[in-house]
Every structure is written in structure tokens, then in C-alpha cells.
Write an enzyme that holds these catalytic residues in place. Structure first.
Site, short mmCIF file in Angstrom:
data_model
loop_
_atom_site.label_atom_id
_atom_site.label_comp_id
_atom_site.label_asym_id
_atom_site.label_seq_id
_atom_site.Cartn_x
_atom_site.Cartn_y
_atom_site.Cartn_z
N ALA A 143 0.78 -1.23 0.00
CA ALA A 143 0.00 0.00 0.00
C ALA A 143 0.82 1.29 0.00
O ALA A 143 0.36 2.29 -0.52
CB ALA A 143 -0.92 0.01 1.20
N GLY A 161 0.25 4.95 0.13
CA GLY A 161 -1.17 5.15 0.41
C GLY A 161 -1.95 5.90 -0.65
O GLY A 161 -3.12 6.19 -0.47
N GLY A 162 -1.30 6.23 -1.74
CA GLY A 162 -2.00 6.96 -2.81
C GLY A 162 -3.15 6.14 -3.38
O GLY A 162 -4.27 6.63 -3.51
N ASP A 218 3.85 -9.51 5.66
CA ASP A 218 4.34 -9.88 4.34
C ASP A 218 3.11 -10.27 3.52
O ASP A 218 2.25 -11.00 4.00
CB ASP A 218 5.29 -11.08 4.50
CG ASP A 218 5.92 -11.48 3.19
OD1 ASP A 218 5.33 -11.18 2.15
OD2 ASP A 218 6.99 -12.08 3.22
N ASP A 251 -0.22 -3.98 -6.28
CA ASP A 251 0.72 -3.13 -6.99
C ASP A 251 2.10 -3.62 -6.57
O ASP A 251 2.69 -3.13 -5.62
CB ASP A 251 0.50 -1.66 -6.62
CG ASP A 251 1.40 -0.75 -7.42
OD1 ASP A 251 1.63 -1.05 -8.60
OD2 ASP A 251 1.87 0.24 -6.87
N CYS A 299 5.21 -1.15 -11.92
CA CYS A 299 5.74 0.00 -12.63
C CYS A 299 6.99 -0.43 -13.40
O CYS A 299 7.95 0.31 -13.54
CB CYS A 299 6.04 1.15 -11.69
SG CYS A 299 7.16 0.72 -10.38
#
Lengths: 179, 894
Positions: B432, B435-436, B482, B501, B558
Site C-alpha cells: 500500500a 497510500g495513494g 508480508d 501493486d 511500474c
């Protein structure tokens, strides 16, 4: 994570009472969406019961935060509101003051509100009571304790402190670690 | 920088041009330099600079401009008015710069703007007709350009760049030639050059104020360097060619860019690199590689050019070898260059409105009042704003502190938008911090339901809690596990949606973290990939497939590495009952289905990839998975494996397995043992990997062996033979040069075809037939495959006759086995002609496809003991054969 003890509850409510008075009732009695207070590592959280139940899955040492953190209990058993409580108390705040745009950033840097920065104040605000501080766009910026009552405010020196700073949004940037 | 300064009217024009330029290139490929020009514009002190208007659409977003010139409006302009403008824009399909300027013209009532607009449109029109545009420019800016050009030339000449003149000329020719030709980008480069000149004329006196405003000194320096290079090139071409037609003198007319010799390369290594030379050489090399057959220097191989290009890229951009290879594997050389260029420039600052506390319109108004110029991020987001420039620190405004917005990259909107969390769901964000995305999820859920924000790194937890508190999120539990343990904590099938993500190598965010350029290696990628697979499996296990509203997992990274993206998803597709579903994102490129020697499940095309150069976002990957069943797929998976081994791979996902089956043809029949070795389940890349190396060169004896066994395993054989035929067909249609030493053309084609697709394998093509076939072969890949399959069925039905024919062919050519192969191909060709399938264009390819098939038949016949020597010869020689049958078949056609 555990419920607050009697003493802790008392400390919390006393503090909240300074800011929102009888509106505390609204925090506790929410039949549609019951909320509760929980203590986790000195921090007091105000949290939906549903969420709290789900969070019971999480081990104590792994649980970091849940719901809204409204403050901390100090070692001496006192309760200190943190900036997380701002949303809560600004909803129900009894006394409010508004600061001028020029004084906005000053306050957000952690300074007291001076008379010169004071734009508006709720009528009949007594001295030494909790107030929520807004900017002129009605965005709550923080909260503090009045140093002067409304009447006293009318005729004091421009440099006199009107409100003592307690917490402000700037802490999100300045003091992220202490939240 | 200096451009707009020149003086009012010319300034306008100067501004207009690059705008038009980037419009012309539109969404796909604004060449990097053009982008740079555009970027600098806002700092150019445009007379009408004010605070930005606010509209819901931001048509410019997707263009790679680092800073967009946007319609200026007065600060106090009413939002309504702006909406009108935006409506205009919206109604106009083009919705491009020219129009926006026109809208602005109306609003401001400025005559200048009106003119400007006309200019714009002219430019645009010209832009569309590249060639003409080039000529026009030459005409009307001849004198001053010429001057400027001369000056530039002199200056640069004195710099003494140690460039030998013919190289320069070659490059001039390359540059000049490009302009007139049909290639968009090149044309723009040409124009770019002119821009550069105008600019450079004034740059001396105008620099200071604007660099200050620009804030991007580094980027500027680079830009100027490039401008100088371009200007020089342009100037030289002007001087040489007089501007118009001469410039069109093209590389394909014979001018050839000369690669530096080994000595030169050595010399360069010892001296500090001259970046201008390197940049120019890169461009020229790319130009050559794009049209290799015509532009290359005689006797130089593609490898040499590529090697030089890689050296130059490493020098110029500072990537390590691995990164360069990765980019070049993924993109055409030109696009890779664009990407690297885009990586040099920061992405625009974007912020997301916290809809829990405010609305975008109000936030925009508040920020505009504070002196921030911003625009909506684009039609695809209702909450995003892009910040062009700001007088106040955007991360410390009272609005920020009060949690009205979150500073976050536009790319991080995407995974959450794909996740589309619904109110009252239980959602997990497995990684996370900071936190965006979590806060976006909470905002979309309107603070209802439950969000678990997990983060393994203790140090980053503070940022999550800080942001959650600031944005007023109350439905979130922050925990510190984890990700792999989360299943045990929350329970299997306990949540509705999971956002993963994943931690990744960050190869998509080079502009944020340039250290990635040098710090990553293949090992890092595999390590990341391994972790990502574990996390994704864990994420899928968390999700309840029977959830009324959810059952989704969104996987994003990403990174642009296939090993971290498609390969990971492909892996879990095999391990769990999930399917890839469309992300719901409007743009982005499709995920890879085939990448080098990887073959992924076809549904991976629903995944989305984003690139800095194409979308002006960080490079990243988003894939949405829907969990179909809570059962764990293990058994089924193993069954699948066995099925495949038995050669009975289902026809359900032919496309996915076709390649596999084709690749495995030879070994699968006779030695099933080989398969687990060549395709281990836990292969680091985890994909259906075509075992190119291991089975590429069976020796003739082995081949005979195989044939014998193949005959025994007829059923399996037929299928695989068909697949091989499909492959062979593709191969036949494609260049042959690499194939010469490979017995199994199909397998080679699988790897090479993917690796070189779009890379101009045609350049190396053996003959016209191959070239003609290539296009259609590519287009018709799967069709061709099926067609070939069908044909094989027919063929099998008419096997007797066929065998007769094959035997005849074999008999006809025992003198030399090559003719034998030719004969077989002929047979195939005939049949093809008889079948009358396929358009004319595809015929050569199809015919070629048939040829190996005939061969396969021949082999089968050999196995049966008929015409044994002929068949074996044909098979053994097929190394040489594939080059032949194609032309032979073509002849046959005629």
C-alpha cells in the site's frame, strides 16, 4: 487492540467535551453505523464496529492503524487529541474561529493565533475552551484553546494571542512520525 | 526558450509550429525532440500567460509534451465560460491545439490570437502533408533560416567535433532525406531542425529569464544540445541543398551513413564522449536500421549497426547493457530511442482530488487562486489534475494539508480505476505505501466497507497512516504483514477485491529514479518476478470467487519487463482458476501475447501497458483478473501438462498452444521426457517457453529416429505436423537467413519471428517471394495456421494420392535431395493452386506454408518405408530446403 477502560474513557470524553460539548452523544449513538473507541499501542481509535471486528484478525503487533486515530494516551494516563481528530470534532464543534489568509500559514506552521490574524470568532466563546480553527474557505486547519473570550478579543492588542495552538494540519508534513 | 521571444508575430509563429508539430504526430509518436520544443514553450513568456483554464477534457494529455501550452484564460474567468470552450473542443473531433487556441481567441477577443490560430491551422495542414510542409517552410523562411543556418554551421564547425566530413554528409543526407519522405517522425525532425535554428538565433540574449522560469535546467541543457545538433544538420542541408527539393535527396539514392571503424570506436572510448556526435550518429543509425536494405552501407551487417547503436545509447543515456537490450527487444529501434528520450524528462506533476473532502472543480478553483496553473488530466479521469506550474509549493498548500488532494502520478490512478472497488466491499491493497492508491480506493468506496492496507516495510507505514488520516479515510485497517502471509491472516476467499501493486524493478519509472538505468540486471528481474508470482497467487487466494460484486484481482507493476508483467500473469493463469478480463481503461497498449520466445495466453491482450513516450505516463502495466472458481487449479494444471505431453493438447486454446505444440513437435512424440526438461514448470520466466535451443538442432540420425517414431504416433503427429506446417509457413514467408542451420524451421521461426517482428526481418529476406509473403504471413498468422491445419486434414484424407505424389517427387529427385524438396514443395504448390485459397498477396506465404507440410508428409511416408532414402534426404536437407521451396512454389503459382 482493546476497548478503553473506564478511566481512559473518562479522559477521552473530557477532552472531547471541551471541543464538541454534548455532541459527544452523536459520536457514540449512531444506530445505523455503530462506532466504538479502541486502544492500540497508546493510540485511541474511533472506528466502525464492523471494521473493528474485521481488524481483530490482525495480530496486535502487526496492526498499525484502523479507522480514525483521534489521539494518544500519555504515560501518565492523560489523553491528548491529535490532528486525526480534526475531522470528527470539526463536524460537531461548538466554538470556531476563522483566521485571515495572511495568518493561515502561520497557524499551519504551528504558531498560536494572534489577534491580528483573527477574522471571525463564534459569539460567546469563553476563554480556555477548545476551538476549531478554520480558514476563510471554511477548511478546518486545526484546533486549539482560546486564550481570550470573544468579548476580550474585541479590544486587545493586535499581537496578543487569541488561541493557543494544539494541533494543525501542518503536522502531516512536519511531524508525520508522531501521528 | 528564445523562440517566443523573437518578436510578437514571429514569436507566435514559432509557438504555433511545434504545437502543430506535436499535433500532427498526435498520440502515437511525437518524436522526442519535438516534444522538447513543446515542453519549453510555457516558460517562453507567452504574452497571454495567465492562469490556466479549467475544463473537463485535456486532449493534450496523451501527447508527449512535458509542458503543454494550454489555452490561457484570465484568472477570474468563470468556470462556466471555460466549460463552453471545452464543449466546443469536445464537439470538435480533432480537439487539438489549433482549436484550443481558437477557443481562446474567442474568449480573449485578441486579434493576435486570431492570426495565430490561422497560422496554427496552416501549419497543421502542412503538417499533414509532410512533404509539402517541408517545401513551404523552406520558401518562406529561406533567408533568415539560411543566415541562421550559416552562423550555426560556422560555430559548430569551430567546435571541431572530430567528425569526419563524409559522415556528416551522410547524416545530412539521412536527415534531409527523411524530411520529405513518408515517415512522419522524420519529417518532424526536419521541422524540428528549423525550429531549432530560429531559436538559436536569439538564444544568447534571451536565455536567462527563461531558464529561471523553467526549473528544468538539466532538461534544458540537453534540449539545447540537441537543438544545436539539429540546427547544424539543418543548416548544413540548407547550405548544401538550397532548401527544397535537394533536401529530399534520399538515403535510398545511395548516400549511406558510415559506421565508425573499430579504430574510431576505440579512440572514442579513450576520449570523453562528444554527445552531439553520438546523438547524431544514433539518429542516423536508427534511420539506417529502419530501412536497412536500402540505407545500409554495403558489407555491414545489421549486427554491426545495432552494436554501434547500443554503444551510443549507453554513452548518451547511461543505461547498462541489460536495459538497452530489454528496450530494444521490446520496441523498434526508433521507439526505443523515443522511450529513452522520454525517460530523461520528468512526467508532469499530477494530483488526485480527494472526493471524500472536496470536488475537483472546487479544488481547482482554490488552487488557481493560489497561483497554481492546472488542467484536468484528461477525459479518462474525473479526479485528476495536471499541474503546469505553480507559485506555491504544491505539496504544502493549506488544501494539501487539509487533505483535499493527493500528489500522485497519473499512472497510479490506473490500477485503482481498473480495480473499480464498489461500496461496502472488502478490499485489500497488498502493497500500500505510501497510500495513494489506498486512499483512492477508499474514496471510490465512499469510506464504506473495509480496506486492508498492507505494507511489509515498517518505515513506510507512517506514510500510509499519515495520508489516510490527512485524507480523512476511516474505513481502512493498516497492517504490517508480508503479502504472502495475508492469506493466513485474513483467510482464503475472504475479500472481494485485491489490488496488488507489486514491488518491482521499476524499469518503467526511470524518469523518477535514474539509478534504475544501471542498477538492474536480469537476475533482479527474475527475482522480482518470483516474488510477484508468489504475491499474485496469494492475492488470488484471498479473493472470493463467489463474491456477489467482486472476485477481482488487479495486478500492476511500474516495470515494463515482460518477465514481471505478462509472464507473471501467465503463470498464475496456469496455477489458478482466473481469467484475464478487460481493465476498463480506455487507452494503453495491449499486453504482449508473444514476446521473443515467450508465448502467453491470448487473453493477456486485455492487459494494458503504458509507456512514457506513448502516453506521457510512467511505464507500467495493469492487468485485471477475475477469479472463476475457488478451487485451486493444481490438478487440472497437471492434467494439462500431461495432455500436452500426450500430444492431445486441446483445441480450446489453440492459439496459445499452437506455438508450443509446434515447437515441441519433434521431441514430443518420441521422447516425452524431454519436455519437462525443456519446459520446466518453474522456469524463471514462467511462461510457455518454446524450447528453441534444446531442440533446435537434432542431428540427422536423430531425425530419422524421430521420423520412424513419428510414423508410429500418427495421430499426434498429424496435429503437430500441422502446427509445424503453420510455423514453417510463417517462416517460409519470412527471411530465411537464420534458418540455414536449423532442421526444424518451425521452431526457429517461433523464437526468431517474435524477436524480430517489426524489426524488418524482411531486410534479410532471401527473395522477393519471401518479402511479399511476409506482410501477409504476419497478418494472417493464426488464420494461416488454421488454414494450414485444415489443409493438412484434407491432405491426409487424400493421403494415398499425396503419397503417390510425394513418392514421385522423391523419385524424381534422388539425384540431389534439393530438387526433391523442391518437388515436394511443388506438390504443395499445386495443391495450393488447386485449392485456390488465399488472396493473391498471401499466396506465396501460403504456398510456402504448404511446402514444409508436404515435407512432413514425405517424412511420414519415409517412416512407412516408402521412398525411404528420398524422404530422409528431404528431411535431412530441409536445412537448405526452406529457402528453395518458397521461390519454387512461387514459380509454380505462375
Amino acid at each position: 487492540m482493546r476497548p478503553l477502560t473506564e478511566e481512559e474513557t473518562k479522559a477521552v470524553f473530557e477532552k472531547l467535551y471541551k471541543f464538541i460539548g454534548k455532541n459527544i452523544k452523536n459520536l457514540i449513538d449512531r444506530p445505523n453505523d455503530p462506532h466504538c473507541f479502541r486502544l492500540q499501542k497508546n493510540k485511541v481509535f474511533y472506528v466502525k464496529e464492523k471494521l473493528m471486528k474485521k481488524a481483530t484478525n490482525v495480530a496486535r503487533d502487526k496492526l498499525v492503524a484502523l479507522g480514525t486515530c483521534i489521539g494518544k494516551l500519555t504515560h501518565t494516563g492523560k489523553f491528548r487529541l491529535t490532528i486525526g481528530a480534526l475531522d470528527l470534532i470539526s463536524q460537531y464543534a461548538k466554538y470556531k474561529i476563522w483566521v485571515k489568509p495572511s495568518a493561515e500559514m502561520q497557524f499551519l506552521y504551528g504558531n498560536n493565533v494572534l489577534k491580528s490574524g483573527l477574522a471571525r470568532i463564534t459569539e460567546n466563546t469563553p476563554a480556555y475552551t477548545g476551538v476549531v480553527i478554520y480558514n476563510m474557505a471554511d477548511i478546518p486547519l486545526g484546533f486549539g484553546v482560546t486564550a481570550k473570550s470573544t468579548n476580550e478579543c474585541r479590544n486587545v492588542d493586535p499581537n496578543a494571542v487569541v488561541t493557543f495552538h494544539q494541533a494543525d494540519c501542518g503536522e502531516f508534513l512536519r511531524a508525520e512520525d508522531e501521528l | 526558450m528564445a523562440k517566443a521571444k523573437a518578436a510578437a508575430p514571429p514569436a507566435k509563429k514559432a509557438v504555433g509550429k511545434p504545437a502543430a508539430a506535436s499535433n500532427g504526430a498526435a498520440n502515437k509518436k511525437a518524436p522526442a525532440p519535438a516534444g522538447k520544443v513543446a515542453k519549453v514553450q510555457p516558460a517562453k513568456g507567452q504574452p497571454m500567460k495567465g492562469d490556466k483554464g479549467f475544463s473537463d477534457h485535456n486532449a493534450k494529455w496523451l501527447k508527449l509534451k512535458r509542458k503543454q501550452p494550454e489555452p490561457e484564460e484570465d484568472e477570474d474567468e468563470e468556470l462556466e465560460g471555460e466549460e463552453d470552450e471545452e464543449d466546443d473542443l469536445g464537439s470538435d473531433d480533432l480537439g487539438i491545439m489549433g482549436d484550443e487556441f481558437s477557443g481562446e481567441g474567442e474568449d480573449d477577443g485578441g486579434e493576435d490570437d486570431g492570426e495565430d490560430e490561422e497560422d496554427e491551422e496552416d501549419e497543421e495542414g502542412e503538417e499533414l502533408l509532410q512533404g509539402r510542409e517541408f517545401v513551404d517552410d523552406g520558401d518562406d523562411s529561406d533567408d533568415d533560416d539560411g543566415e541562421g543556418g550559416e552562423d550555426e554551421d560556422d560555430d559548430e564547425g569551430e567546435d571541431g567535433e572530430g567528425l569526419d566530413t563524409d559522415e556528416l554528409e551522410a547524416m545530412i543526407a539521412a536527415g534531409g532525406g527523411e524530411g520529405g519522405e513518408d515517415e512522419d517522425e522524420e519529417g518532424e525532425e526536419g521541422e524540428e531542425g528549423e525550429e531549432g535554428e530560429e531559436e538559436d538565433d536569439d538564444s544568447d540574449d534571451d536565455n536567462d529569464p527563461y531558464t529561471e522560469a523553467e526549473q528544468q535546467a538539466a532538461a534544458l541543457d540537453k534540449f539545447r544540445r540537441q537543438q544545436a545538433a539539429l540546427a547544424k544538420r539543418e543548416a548544413a542541408s540548407m547550405a548544401a541543398g538550397g532548401g527544397d527539393g535537394e533536401v529530399d535527396l534520399h538515403l535510398d539514392e545511395g548516400a549511406v551513413f558510415t559506421l565508425p571503424s573499430g579504430q574510431q570506436v576505440e579512440a572514442e572510448k579513450s576520449a570523453p564522449p562528444d554527445l552531439a556526435v553520438v546523438a547524431r550518429r544514433m539518429k542516423a543509425t536508427v534511420a539506417v536500421l529502419e530501412n536497412f536494405a536500402q540505407r545500409r552501407e554495403a558489407g555491414r551487417s545489421r549486427t554491426e549497426y545495432l552494436a554501434q547503436l547500443k554503444r551510443d545509447l549507453a554513452t548518451y543515456y547511461g543505461y547498462n547493457e541489460f536495459m538497452i537490450d530489454m528496450y530494444l527487444n521490446m520496441f523498434s529501434v526508433a521507439e526505443a530511442l523515443e522511450l529513452m528520450e522520454a525517460n530523461e524528462v520528468p512526467r508532469p506533476v499530477t494530483l488526485r482530488t480527494n472526493t471524500l473532502k472536496t470536488r475537483r472543480r472546487e479544488l481547482a478553483a482554490a488552487l488557481i487562486q493560489r497561483g497554481v496553473s492546472l488542467d484536468p488530466i484528461g477525459p479518462w479521469s474525473k479526479v485528476g489534475l495536471v499541474v503546469y506550474e505553480t507559485k506555491v509549493p504544491i505539496g504544502a498548500t493549506p488544501e494539501y494539508m487539509a487533505g483535499h488532494y493527493m500528489l500522485q502520478g497519473a499512472s497510479s490512478f490506473m490500477p485503482v480505476m481498473a480495480l473499480a472497488p464498489q461500496p461496502d466491499e472488502t478490499v485489500v491493497d497488498m502493497a500500500a505505501a505510501p497510500g495513494g492508491k489506498t486512499t483512492y480506493i477508499a474514496a471510490l468506496m465512499r469510506n464504506t466497507g473495509t480496506v486492508f492496507a498492507n505494507e511489509i516495510n515498517k518505515d513506510r507505514l507512517k506514510s500510509i497512516t499519515g495520508n489516510l488520516t490527512r485524507l480523512g479515510v476511516t474505513n481502512t485497517v493498516v497492517c504490517n504483514y508480508d503479502g504472502k502471509e495475508l492469506v493466513q491472516v485474513l483467510g482464503q476467499r475472504s475479500v472481494d477485491r485485491v489490488l496488488l501493486d507489486a514491488p518491482c524493478s521499476g524499469t518503467g519509472v526511470v524518469s523518477k529514479d535514474p539509478s534504475v538505468k544501471t542498477s538492474k540486471s536480469q537476475q533482479d528481474i527474475w527475482r522480482c518476478g518470483h516474488l510477484q508470482k508468489q504475491l499474485l497467487l496469494s492475492a488470488i487466494d484471498l479473493v472470493d470467487a463467489n463474491s456477489a460484486t467482486g472476485g477481482y484481482v488487479v495486478y500492476s507493476t511500474c516495470s515494463v519487463c515482460v518477465e514481471e508483467d505478462e509472464a507473471v500473469v501467465n503463470y498464475v493463469l496456469r496455477k489458478r482458476n482466473v481469467k484475464v478480463v478487460p481493465t476498463g481503461l480506455e487507452f494503453g497498449r495491449e499486453g504482449f501475447i508473444r514476446y521473443r520466445d515467450f508465448r502467453f495466453h491470448p487473453s493477456l491482450k486485455h492487459a494494458r501497458r503504458f509507456y512514457p513516450h506513448a502516453h506521457n505516463l510512467d511505464g507500467f502495466f495493469v492487468c485485471k483478473l477475475k477469479k472463476l472458481s475457488n478451487d485451486i487449479k493444481r490438478d487440472k494444471d497437471e492434467e494439462d501438462e500431461e495432455d500436452e505431453e500426450a500430444g492431445g493438447s486441446g483445441s480450446g486454446d489453440e492459439e496459445a498452444q499452437g506455438a508450443k505444440a509446434g515447437g515441441k513437435k519433434a521431441p514430443s512424440g518420441p521422447k516425452p521426457v524431454v519436455i519437462p526438461v525443456s519446459k520446466p514448470k518453474s522456469h524463471p520466466k514462467g511462461a510457455a517457453r518454446v524450447p528453441a535451443k534444446k531442440v533446435a538442432e537434432p542431428d540427422p540420425a536423430e531425425a530419422e529416429d524421430m521420423e520412424a517414431e513419428m510414423a508410429q504416433l500418427k495421430a499426434a503427429m498429424q496435429k503437430k505436423g500441422a502446427a509445424a506446417a503453420g510455423k514453417g509457413g510463417k517462416k517460409g514467408g519470412k527471411g530465411k537467413s537464420e534458418e540455414e542451420d536449423k532442421e526444424d524451421g518451425g521452431r526457429a521461426a517461433a523464437g526468431k519471428g517474435a524477436g524480430t517482428s517489426g524489426r524488418g526481418a524482411a531486410a534479410a529476406a532471401a527473395g522477393a517471394a519471401a518479402e511479399a509473403g511476409e506482410g501477409s504471413a504476419k497478418k494472417k498468422d493464426s488464420k494461416l495456421y488454421r488454414q494450414a491445419m485444415k489443409e493438412l486434414e484434407e491432405e491426409r484424407a487424400a493421403k494415398k494420392e499425396k503419397q503417390g505424389a510425394a513418392a514421385a517427387a522423391a523419385a524424381a529427385g534422388p539425384s540431389s535431395s534439393k530438387p526433391a524438396a523442391g518437388g515436394q514443395a511443388e506438390a504443395g504448390g499445386k495443391k495450393k493452386a488447386g485449392g485456390g485459397k488465399g488472396a493473391v498477396a498471401s499466396e506465396p506465404a501460403a504456398a510456402a506454408a504448404v511446402a514444409p507440410k508436404a515435407k512432413a508428409n514425405g517424412a511420414a511416408a519415409a517412416g512407412k518405408g516408402k521412398a525411404a532414402d528420398g524422404g530422409a534426404g528431404g528431411k535431412g536437407k530441409s536445412a537448405a530446403a526452406p529457402a528453395k521451396p518458397a521461390p519454387a512454389a512461387k514459380k509454380q503459382k505462375k
